[in-house]
Enzyme design. Structure first.
Site, PDB file in Angstrom:
ATOM      1  N   ASP A 447       0.797  -1.227   0.000  1.00  0.00           N
ATOM      2  CA  ASP A 447       0.000   0.000   0.000  1.00  0.00           C
ATOM      3  C   ASP A 447       0.829   1.277   0.000  1.00  0.00           C
ATOM      4  OD1 ASP A 447      -2.472  -1.227  -0.189  1.00  0.00           O
ATOM      5  OD2 ASP A 447      -2.589  -1.573   1.964  1.00  0.00           O
ATOM      6  N   TYR A 532      -9.958  -1.032   1.208  1.00  0.00           N
ATOM      7  CA  TYR A 532      -9.716  -1.208   2.629  1.00  0.00           C
ATOM      8  C   TYR A 532      -9.486   0.102   3.354  1.00  0.00           C
ATOM      9  CZ  TYR A 532      -9.848  -5.806   4.471  1.00  0.00           C
ATOM     10  OH  TYR A 532     -10.311  -6.974   4.971  1.00  0.00           O
TER      11      TYR A 532
HETATM   12 CU   LIG Z   1      -8.780  -8.155   5.379  1.00  0.00          CU
END
Ligand SMILES: [Cu+2]
Length: 832
Positions: A447, A532
């Site tokens: 990320d 996320y």
């Molecule tokens: Cu997860």
């Protein structure tokens, strides 16, 4: 920027208080009720006249009752006067005996405990003005045409990002501790040179700010060579072009799309995966197609179609689809897929087009709002203080910032004036997936390459952080020539953990109670990385402990359910496989315990068998303490799946009062998945994940455990953490602890609509261990002690006994949200 709490509301009348707060003030509530009851009493024409007289003036203006009419006017006036006087007297009595109505709570933050003299600014993120000056300088100094990165094609030159270039530690400490000069302020600028004979990524240090006069190429010095152009992260422009290509290609399979997905392709959204191939130089990404429904997360609505896009050429017109996947089968092109469908060779799974209101994964409320839940408030205002990038709170002093790539970073963390940590920063978040679909099975998101700090958006008051928290803006420059602001994207608050930090009730020998509430200062940001959301917490306790914690939430990623999908997760929708994955997160902690020169000590237990000295025919299994000093880096590199010694502490050179080395203990709370096998061709790019903990000698040339370039060329990683570990001695050295925390996530039905934070948190503590002579929380102004009822109820000795008198109406700033303002979405798929 000085974060501002809203100005105080004017003192409100208690009658203006919301109904929900009336429980705090029963006297007021009762008074109000009584008054209402009286005024609402209906006129009973049969009541005696004495009742009539007690009515309000307005009642007297109504036609008089028969008895009053018979009185002579003078008597009536005297009686009225007497009644008025009696009423005034009664009112005065009531007012004097009532508890004073609470005012609005104070909300002025205290003066900083450590005078803020601007020294923490040595760690500060660049301001929008500084960012703009660096851009202007580069535009005028590099001698090559630069295109604004928000529009730049791969074949252009552009400024990819600008961040602060922090000075070296020695220079900073000389400034902070040694009376040295303030180090020059510098920036780190990353440039993508696509419009050159040898396209590459170049990093420049630019300085001094605020008016730059020099830039120096640091690429080779940092990475040992040039950074090849193919390693650069994928830009927004690139994603838009890929999306356009995909939607152009989808038109080649109209009949399949109509049959499988009730779609013409324009309402499908594509989600990127990464890495993008199998070897250095590859730039081929699988994109997974989902039904796009406005207002909800499309990530859980796969349609079964995935495409592999080759986007390595600098000329966008040369990009193409090299593979197509549908429902378990691979094709070389959309045309081949359509052909197979038309020929009846394809099993098609009909996926209904989701409707807005009922779509799976919708987060829209299903019930009208209920009563508000409990709130924390600060009767005498915040007890922490923020100036610029510096927070102080009950002995703590912390400088904070946000790296656009790696996320939150804290510096110069001191407790009671002594530095404990020089740097505490997030390094990377890895999400690694399994699936029987190509996009899912090849996904290893790093990320930091997408931008953990850059995508830390505005926090929602009352949900993301407490309503009364202080919210701070962050500024960054990435993929644009203009600085951007994520307003209110970092919050600071004191949190009542609703638990005693410590307590004891004594019923032995003497009666007393001693206790201390657990009150913690929290610095928080939340990053949204596509589907996320990670909640990053840094917490500072009143016993001198630091707690670092991450919660995962947001949408799961998913694959189209087919075949033996349940080998890789759970089915969570009609066609949705919640794919198993791990979240591994890496932190850097540069500890300075009682100075820079530290050592690492392990303590654990064993059992020794001995004959009981007083009864030699019997034996005892006696626990004993094993103490080891870990002398070298290799001894201090603990594999991810091996247990750590139960006590691991970073020791300083001096003993505490009891003769033990002053230390801080590391305690990791984590249940990671399995690290990628060493045989993996990309393992070295995430080799930090081999270790639950690795302690290395601090080096200026090892500032981070990874690089944004590792995502798109993990096969020749730009930074290899494992190379930091080369068995150097770590005794009496400046040490860095590199910590991996994480968990295995097998999505299940309850991950729809979102993964919940409950149970999905991992982190670590840094706790004083013989660092002090006793628990420093004994000095907390929140300490409670009493040994009699009289003591317990005395406000002078028990701060809790003062609370009823200190009760105040919390100052609640107006709810506002501006988080959508700075976001520019790519055009909807149909318009590409
Ligand atoms: Cu997860």
């Amino acid at each position: 920027m000085v974060p501002s709490k809203s100005q105080a509301r004017p003192k409100t009348s208690p009658y203006a208080l919301p109904a929900s707060s009336s429980g705090l003030f029963p006297e007021w509530k009762n008074g109000e009720k009584k008054k209402k009851k009286t005024t609402n009493q209906p006129h009973n024409p049969t009541s005696p006249c004495c009742c009539c007289r007690s009515w309000r003036v307005s009642q007297l203006e109504s036609p008089p009752c028969p008895a009053a009419a018979a009185m002579n006017m003078k008597t009536a006036l005297i009686i009225l006067l007497l009644l008025a006087l009696a009423t005034i007297f009664a009112l005065v009595c009531v007012l004097l005996t009532r508890v004073p109505a609470p005012g609005t709570c104070q909300h002025q933050p205290p003066e900083p405990e450590v005078p803020e003299d601007g020294r923490s600014l040595v760690f500060a993120d660049l301001t929008p003005e500084e960012l703009a000056r660096v851009v202007r300088y580069l535009q005028g100094s590099l001698g090559v045409p630069l295109v604004d990165a928000s529009r730049a094609k791969p074949s252009d030159n552009c400024i990819a990002s600008v961040d602060v270039q922090l000075p070296g530690k020695a220079e900073v400490l000389q400034f902070l501790d040694g009376g040295g000069a303030r180090p020059p302020r510098e920036a780190l600028a990353v440039l993508y040179f696509g419009d050159q004979a040898d396209p590459n990524v170049t990093e420049y240090v630019v300085g001094p700010l605020p008016v730059p006069t020099y830039h120096r190429d640091v690429t080779v010095q940092k990475y040992g060579g040039k950074v090849p152009y193919h390693r650069r992260p994928v830009t927004g422009v690139e994603y838009v072009a890929i999306s356009a290509l995909i939607h152009h290609e989808l038109r080649k399979a109209p009949r399949l799309l109509a049959a499988c997905c009730a779609s013409d392709g324009t309402d499908l959204a594509a989600l990127t995966t990464a890495p993008r191939g199998f070897k250095s130089g590859d730039r081929a990404s699988w994109f997974v197609l989902f039904h796009a429904v406005a207002g909800t997360g499309y990530y859980v609505l796969p349609v079964g179609l995935e495409v592999l896009v080759e986007h390595g050429e600098l000329d966008i017109s040369l990009w193409y689809l090299s593979q197509v996947f549908y429902n378990g089968h691979y094709f070389s092109s959309m045309a081949e897929l359509e052909g197979a469908f038309v020929a009846g060779l394809l099993e098609v799974i009909q996926v209904e087009k989701p409707q807005d209101a009922t779509v799976m994964g919708s987060m829209r409320p299903r019930r009208p709002p209920g009563a508000p839940g409990p709130l924390q408030y600060e009767p005498q205002g915040p007890r922490y203080s923020i100036r610029n990038n510096h927070v102080t709170f009950q002995g703590w002093s912390i400088a904070f910032g946000m790296n656009p790539n790696t996320g939150p970073r804290l510096f110069d963390i001191r407790y009671r004036g002594e530095r404990i940590i020089y740097e505490l920063s997030l390094q990377e978040a890895l999400a690694l997936y399994g699936s029987n679909c190509p996009g899912g099975m090849s996904t290893r998101y790093l990320d930091g390459s997408f931008g953990i700090g850059r995508f830390a958006y505005e926090l929602v008051r009352g949900v993301d952080c407490p309503y009364t928290a202080t919210y701070v803006d962050r500024h960054y420059l990435a993929e644009s020539d203009v600085p951007r602001t994520n307003q209110n994207s970092l919050c600071v608050f004191e949190h009542d953990a609703a638990l005693p930090l410590r307590r004891h009730f004594s019923d032995m020998q003497s009666l007393y109670y001693g206790g201390l509430r657990k009150s913690v200062l929290v610095i928080r940001a939340v990053s949204t990385l596509i589907n996320y959301d990670y909640v990053w917490d840094f917490m500072f306790h009143s016993n001198g402990a630091v707690e670092v914690r991450v919660h995962a939430t947001g949408y799961i990623s998913s694959s189209f359910f087919h075949g033996r999908g349940t080998d890789y997760g759970n089915k969570v929708g009609p066609h949705t496989l919640g794919t198993m994955h791990l979240h591994h997160i890496h932190y850097k902690v540069d500890l300075d315990i009682d100075g820079q020169l530290n050592s690492l000590e392990a303590q654990d237990m064993g059992y020794e068998l001995l004959r009981a000295p007083w009864s030699l025919q019997n034996t005892l299994e006696r626990p004993f303490l094993r103490r080891d000093r870990l002398e070298r880096e290799n001894e201090a590199a603990f594999p991810l799946d091996a247990p750590l010694p139960r006590y691991l502490s970073f020791t300083g050179p001096r003993p505490n009062r009891w003769g033990h080395a002053r230390s801080y203990r590391l305690q990791v709370v984590s249940s990671p998945g399995k690290h990628l096998p060493d045989s993996s061709s990309m393992e070295r790019a995430v080799s930090w994940g081999r270790y639950k903990l690795a302690v290395t000698r601090r080096k200026e040339e090892e500032p981070t455990s990874t690089s944004v370039y590792n995502q798109n060329d993990p096969w020749t990683p730009t930074v290899v953490f494992a190379d930091f570990i080369n068995n150097e001695t770590i005794t009496n050295e400046d040490l860095v602890a590199w910590i991996t925390v994480g968990f295995l996530h097998v999505p299940h039905a309850e991950d729809i609509p979102n993964t919940v934070t409950v149970g999905n948190s991992v982190g670590f503590f840094l706790r004083p261990y013989n660092y002090f002579d006793e628990d420093p929380s004994v000095d907390s102004p929140d300490s409670i002690y009493f040994s009699s009822e009289r003591e317990a109820e005395a406000c002078e000795t028990n701060p809790l006994a003062c609370l009823p008198a200190a009760a105040c109406a919390p100052h609640l700033p107006q709810f506002r949200y501006g988080g959508f303002l700075n976001i520019s979405l790519p055009p909807p798929p149909g318009e590409l």
